[in-house]
Each structure stands twice: as structure tokens, then as C-alpha cells.
Design a protein around this motif. Structure first.
Motif, mmCIF file in Angstrom:
data_model
loop_
_atom_site.group_PDB
_atom_site.id
_atom_site.type_symbol
_atom_site.label_atom_id
_atom_site.label_comp_id
_atom_site.label_asym_id
_atom_site.label_seq_id
_atom_site.Cartn_x
_atom_site.Cartn_y
_atom_site.Cartn_z
ATOM 1 N N GLN A 182 77.243 -57.658 17.464
ATOM 2 C CA GLN A 182 78.083 -56.982 18.454
ATOM 3 C C GLN A 182 77.442 -55.641 18.794
ATOM 4 O O GLN A 182 77.083 -54.881 17.903
ATOM 5 C CB GLN A 182 79.482 -56.720 17.882
ATOM 6 C CG GLN A 182 80.257 -57.936 17.513
ATOM 7 C CD GLN A 182 80.821 -58.639 18.723
ATOM 8 O OE1 GLN A 182 81.075 -58.015 19.748
ATOM 9 N NE2 GLN A 182 81.020 -59.928 18.596
ATOM 10 N N LYS B 25 87.497 -53.820 22.514
ATOM 11 C CA LYS B 25 87.331 -55.116 23.170
ATOM 12 C C LYS B 25 85.875 -55.531 23.018
ATOM 13 O O LYS B 25 84.978 -54.701 23.060
ATOM 14 C CB LYS B 25 87.682 -55.018 24.661
ATOM 15 C CG LYS B 25 89.141 -54.833 24.939
ATOM 16 C CD LYS B 25 89.373 -54.772 26.439
ATOM 17 C CE LYS B 25 90.840 -54.547 26.762
ATOM 18 N NZ LYS B 25 91.049 -54.375 28.210
ATOM 19 N N ARG B 26 85.668 -56.824 22.847
ATOM 20 C CA ARG B 26 84.326 -57.353 22.660
ATOM 21 C C ARG B 26 84.027 -58.390 23.722
ATOM 22 O O ARG B 26 84.931 -58.995 24.280
ATOM 23 C CB ARG B 26 84.209 -58.000 21.278
ATOM 24 C CG ARG B 26 84.512 -57.042 20.148
ATOM 25 C CD ARG B 26 84.622 -57.757 18.809
ATOM 26 N NE ARG B 26 85.094 -56.859 17.795
ATOM 27 C CZ ARG B 26 84.307 -56.210 16.951
ATOM 28 N NH1 ARG B 26 83.017 -56.387 16.998
ATOM 29 N NH2 ARG B 26 84.814 -55.404 16.049
ATOM 30 N N THR C 219 83.295 -61.939 24.857
ATOM 31 C CA THR C 219 83.685 -63.209 24.250
ATOM 32 C C THR C 219 83.034 -64.377 24.987
ATOM 33 O O THR C 219 82.624 -64.255 26.138
ATOM 34 C CB THR C 219 85.216 -63.384 24.278
ATOM 35 O OG1 THR C 219 85.650 -63.389 25.640
ATOM 36 C CG2 THR C 219 85.908 -62.261 23.525
ATOM 37 N N THR D 118 77.713 -59.426 23.052
ATOM 38 C CA THR D 118 77.791 -60.278 21.874
ATOM 39 C C THR D 118 76.606 -61.239 21.932
ATOM 40 O O THR D 118 76.438 -61.956 22.922
ATOM 41 C CB THR D 118 79.103 -61.077 21.841
ATOM 42 O OG1 THR D 118 80.200 -60.152 21.820
ATOM 43 C CG2 THR D 118 79.179 -61.948 20.605
ATOM 44 N N ASP E 288 91.186 -53.383 22.269
ATOM 45 C CA ASP E 288 91.733 -54.734 22.182
ATOM 46 C C ASP E 288 93.042 -54.755 21.400
ATOM 47 O O ASP E 288 94.019 -55.360 21.814
ATOM 48 C CB ASP E 288 90.719 -55.665 21.522
ATOM 49 C CG ASP E 288 91.146 -57.112 21.538
ATOM 50 O OD1 ASP E 288 91.738 -57.543 22.546
ATOM 51 O OD2 ASP E 288 90.884 -57.817 20.542
ATOM 52 N N ASN F 149 84.450 -59.834 31.804
ATOM 53 C CA ASN F 149 83.743 -60.540 30.739
ATOM 54 C C ASN F 149 82.932 -61.657 31.388
ATOM 55 O O ASN F 149 83.462 -62.434 32.184
ATOM 56 C CB ASN F 149 84.744 -61.132 29.740
ATOM 57 C CG ASN F 149 84.050 -61.741 28.543
ATOM 58 O OD1 ASN F 149 83.587 -61.031 27.673
ATOM 59 N ND2 ASN F 149 83.972 -63.061 28.494
ATOM 60 N N GLY G 41 84.645 -67.238 25.576
ATOM 61 C CA GLY G 41 85.695 -68.095 26.121
ATOM 62 C C GLY G 41 85.470 -68.480 27.569
ATOM 63 O O GLY G 41 85.195 -69.627 27.894
ATOM 64 N N ARG H 98 80.378 -57.757 28.435
ATOM 65 C CA ARG H 98 81.665 -57.273 28.943
ATOM 66 C C ARG H 98 81.455 -55.854 29.439
ATOM 67 O O ARG H 98 80.918 -55.007 28.724
ATOM 68 C CB ARG H 98 82.717 -57.308 27.849
ATOM 69 C CG ARG H 98 84.113 -57.032 28.341
ATOM 70 C CD ARG H 98 85.116 -57.345 27.256
ATOM 71 N NE ARG H 98 86.439 -57.480 27.812
ATOM 72 C CZ ARG H 98 87.427 -58.086 27.193
ATOM 73 N NH1 ARG H 98 87.235 -58.635 26.009
ATOM 74 N NH2 ARG H 98 88.613 -58.164 27.753
ATOM 75 N N ARG I 139 74.696 -64.247 19.794
ATOM 76 C CA ARG I 139 74.906 -65.251 18.747
ATOM 77 C C ARG I 139 73.621 -66.082 18.588
ATOM 78 O O ARG I 139 73.482 -67.133 19.192
ATOM 79 C CB ARG I 139 76.074 -66.149 19.166
ATOM 80 C CG ARG I 139 76.725 -66.872 18.026
ATOM 81 C CD ARG I 139 77.849 -67.752 18.544
ATOM 82 N NE ARG I 139 79.078 -67.006 18.661
ATOM 83 C CZ ARG I 139 80.168 -67.456 19.249
ATOM 84 N NH1 ARG I 139 80.187 -68.641 19.800
ATOM 85 N NH2 ARG I 139 81.245 -66.724 19.300
ATOM 86 N N GLU J 40 76.354 -63.459 14.312
ATOM 87 C CA GLU J 40 76.766 -62.836 15.568
ATOM 88 C C GLU J 40 76.518 -61.339 15.482
ATOM 89 O O GLU J 40 76.859 -60.702 14.487
ATOM 90 C CB GLU J 40 78.248 -63.112 15.806
ATOM 91 C CG GLU J 40 78.756 -62.662 17.145
ATOM 92 C CD GLU J 40 80.182 -63.128 17.390
ATOM 93 O OE1 GLU J 40 80.358 -64.304 17.761
ATOM 94 O OE2 GLU J 40 81.089 -62.315 17.188
#
Length: 173
Positions: free
Chosen positions: A153, A78-79, A81, A143, A51, A106, A83, A116, A145, A151
Motif C-alpha cells: 500500500q 481510504k485505499r 481497491t 495498491t 475510510d 478508484n 473491486g 485511488r 499486489r 500486497e
């Protein structure tokens, strides 16, 4: 990848040995081993699952646990996400028979879990006769949560690499 670091950070350049993205020159001084998520990494790497890259120069690199005269880089993965769902497919053809393809997707499963999946396949030759490399990498990042303030990972990566040079053949998994 690391080839573009010199465009954004002065006095840094990739060594260009071709097999790995871990050889960097900081202010003319070669640093052989960079960190990946603050940990030493012995496997070769490719930027398909990176990332960002944190750069620490000079003796301040001791912050990462091992000082290097020129500096040190820490590659951050990179994780997954929360979004939005997004997929990127790249295909690159270059000199010395370079062929590289990568996938980065993702996917948000629900408000508590995102996944991802990333992969790369790269084959390339070099200026030297009989020198070539094949690199296959796959990464799954999760991820989770469970609460708004907690959270977890998860990062699982697999690499298969074959290097062929005149003096030796190297295989790593």
C-alpha cells in the motif's frame, strides 16, 4: 467526518473548533491529538481520505502508544481497491460561507495494480469576525499486489491550508 461520530458512538463529540477534525471529547474529556494510520499527525485533516475511524476509550487508548483519559481515535485511510472502478463527486454549501467540494475516484489498472485519487477544496468562515479557513488536500493511494498473498500500500498526501483569525494568520503545507 467526525461530526457524525456522536450519532454512532455514545459519549463522543467533535469539539467544534473548526480548523481540524482532531479535537474530540470522550466522556467530556478533551483529547487534542488523534492518530492517522497509527501515527501522530500534526497537519490539519479533512475526512475526504478517511475510510473509517477506530475508537478506543479510556486507559485502553494506551494500545495506540499514548494514553488519553477519555480515549483516542485512529483514522484509517481510504485505499485503492480491486473491486470496481468508481468515482464520487460531492459538493456542499453550508452556513458561515462554507463551500466544500471533493473528488474520490478508484481505478483498477489490472489485477496487480489499483490507484485511488482523492481531493478536497474547502473554504469557510466562522461565527467570529475575520476568522476563516481555506483547506486544499490531495491524496494518491496505490495498491500493488505482486502475488496473491502479498500486497503493498502506498499513500501520498499533500495539504495546503490557510487559517485567518484575529490574533494570527497561519499557513501550513
Amino acid at each position: 467526518g467526525v461530526e457524525g461520530l456522536g450519532n454512532v458512538v455514545p459519549s463522543i463529540e467533535a469539539e467544534g473548533e473548526g480548523f481540524s477534525e482532531r479535537l474530540l471529547r470522550f466522556r467530556g474529556l478533551l483529547t487534542r491529538f488523534q492518530l492517522y494510520e497509527f501515527m501522530p499527525r500534526q497537519l490539519s485533516q479533512d475526512s475526504y481520505n478517511v475510510d473509517r475511524i477506530d475508537i478506543v476509550r479510556g486507559s485502553n487508548s494506551l494500545v495506540y502508544g499514548q494514553a488519553a483519559p477519555g480515549g483516542k481515535a485512529n483514522f484509517l485511510a481510504k485505499r485503492a481497491t480491486f473491486g470496481k472502478n468508481e468515482t464520487t463527486i460531492e459538493f456542499l454549501v453550508g452556513e458561515n460561507d462554507l463551500v466544500r467540494s471533493s473528488l474520490d475516484t478508484n481505478y483498477v489498472i489490472n489485477e496487480k495494480l489499483a490507484v485511488r485519487i482523492m481531493g478536497v477544496q474547502k473554504e469557510q468562515g466562522f461565527d467570529q469576525d475575520s476568522k476563516e479557513q481555506e483547506f486544499d488536500g490531495a491524496t494518491i493511494a496505490l495498491t500493488y499486489r505482486p502475488t496473491e498473498k502479498t500486497e503493498f500500500q502506498f499513500h501520498l498526501e499533500g495539504v495546503k491550508e490557510n487559517r485567518n483569525t484575529s490574533p494570527a494568520i497561519y499557513t501550513d503545507r
